[in-house]
Design a protein around this motif. Sequence first.
Motif, PDB file in Angstrom:
ATOM      1  N   ARG A   1       0.825  -1.207   0.000  1.00 27.42           N
ATOM      2  CA  ARG A   1       0.000   0.000   0.000  1.00 27.42           C
ATOM      3  C   ARG A   1       0.861   1.260   0.000  1.00 27.42           C
ATOM      4  O   ARG A   1       0.551   2.232  -0.694  1.00 27.42           O
TER       5      ARG A   1
ATOM      6  N   MET B   1       0.589   4.084  -2.889  1.00 28.26           N
ATOM      7  CA  MET B   1       0.131   5.418  -2.517  1.00 28.26           C
ATOM      8  C   MET B   1       1.236   6.455  -2.659  1.00 28.26           C
ATOM      9  O   MET B   1       0.959   7.639  -2.926  1.00 28.26           O
TER      10      MET B   1
ATOM     11  N   GLU C   1      -7.355   8.526  -6.020  1.00 29.25           N
ATOM     12  CA  GLU C   1      -8.513   7.870  -5.440  1.00 29.25           C
ATOM     13  C   GLU C   1      -8.577   6.396  -5.855  1.00 29.25           C
ATOM     14  O   GLU C   1      -8.868   5.515  -5.025  1.00 29.25           O
TER      15      GLU C   1
ATOM     16  N   ARG D   1      -5.940   4.574  -3.971  1.00 29.40           N
ATOM     17  CA  ARG D   1      -6.327   4.368  -2.575  1.00 29.40           C
ATOM     18  C   ARG D   1      -7.314   3.198  -2.454  1.00 29.40           C
ATOM     19  O   ARG D   1      -7.195   2.368  -1.550  1.00 29.40           O
TER      20      ARG D   1
END
Length: 525
Positions: free
Chosen positions: A328, A332, A464, A467
């Motif tokens: 992640r 990100m 977005e 995410r």
Amino acid sequence: MTTKPKVRKYNWRRKRQTEGSAEARSDAISRIRNATQGPAAAGEAQPGIQLDDIKREGLTGRQLRIARRLAQKHGLAATSDYDAVRLLRNKGVDPFQRTNLLDLVAAKPSEQDDKPKDKISIQLPQTVGAEKSNLPGPELSPAERRNLEIGQIQKDIARRRKRKLFGLFARLAAFVFLPTFIVGFYFYRIATPMYASDSEFLILQADGGPGNIGGLLAGTQFATTQDSISVQSFLESKEALLLLDQDAGFSDVFKQDWIDPIQRLAPDATLEDAYKLFKRMITIGYDPTEGVIRMEVAAPDAQTSTEFSERLISYSEDRVNALSGKKREDQMRDALQSFEAAQEARQQAQEELIELQLQGAVLDPENVIASLRGRINEIEILVQDKELELAALQDNLRPNKAKVDGVTADINRLEKVLEELNAEMQDASAGENSLARLSVRIQIAQADLATRDMMLQTAMQQMESTRSEANRQVRYLTVSVNPIPSQEPSYPRKFENTILAFLLFAGIYLMISLTASVLREQVSS
């Protein structure tokens, strides 16, 4: 049909042998008589030649034993049975004469020594038991002799078979049964019982959003295969051993004195020794069809094995969280960098547009130029109207001077204003700081600002989506079967291990014996 020629041949050989032996015996007797009658004339033969002649006579073992007893009776020191025959014949005694044989049976050497030599003893025939009979037996027929030889061969084969069976059982006892007994004795009497705790856990993925193709595989074993394999490798690594040794004292547990020597760690054991024992005591398996990781931990105590299992599961959960968190963060980080770069570029474009607007002291140069052009067009239209009005007044024969002068004055004033507007328009459209150039620069800045706005919007959408994708990359370790302390030891499996040792030693012995027999056959051939 094949046995008859052999019998005939055998009878012929036997007959020839008996005839030859009889002829040789008669020649020997004649030589003995010649030697007793005239030793000087006949001469004394060499002992070696007489022994060879006696050996060629084909005497049986029974006859040779009789000759030795007769030689002992006459006090002759014979070195062998053939030498006894030679000495008796040199003395003039035929060892195979019936009277000598009867004397040998009737009279004993001890009794003859006790009797006085000047008395003649009368010896009557005595009964002889069947078990003490020393008389020659009847001649066997070829068939009986063959049966006798076959019986002897069969007895010899049976004797050899018994000897081979005894050797086989001895080898089996030495190389199979004895090692199996030692292994069984260790498992039943010496081995320390080990308590095993079983646990099962699996790694799940977060559910995907609606309309996402990746969400179809979320929560299944196919979405977390790599993570499950990495967790299995971690649990079997030295890193897990170091963590378990640091938190729960794995090495200290197996260094206790009451543990058997094979499973006990030495006080100065190295990390490699502890790792070998760690791999024996911890069994981890991954089922790809179900996505379940099964773990079995063995320890000398049930509570200790449960504690080891719980700690290993907690290490696995931390590792799963670290793996998903790293994924992640990587995703990100790139999205945030793109979004921040788009924001900075848009802000810079806005600042440039504001600066250009401040340089010309106008917010919209194009509107200013357009208004100037509109005013010039209006003045030009008014000038044309006044000129037409002046021409109309001058067309009269007697024009009104006051009106003509007023129209002329209006035309002059309008032309003056038009000249000023043209000058202002010229100043706005020429030079480095003209409104035209400023307007073009402002248009470029506005286009750049629009592009930056679009890029910022794209970066925001990408962030977005990243995410949401990062949220779907989250992994969860779920324990389906918790470790519970065992009440009975799971290891060692005494009977199974003993049978396995027996089969192993038997297979090794069979392989070595087959190899040796093949090599022996190859060497002999």
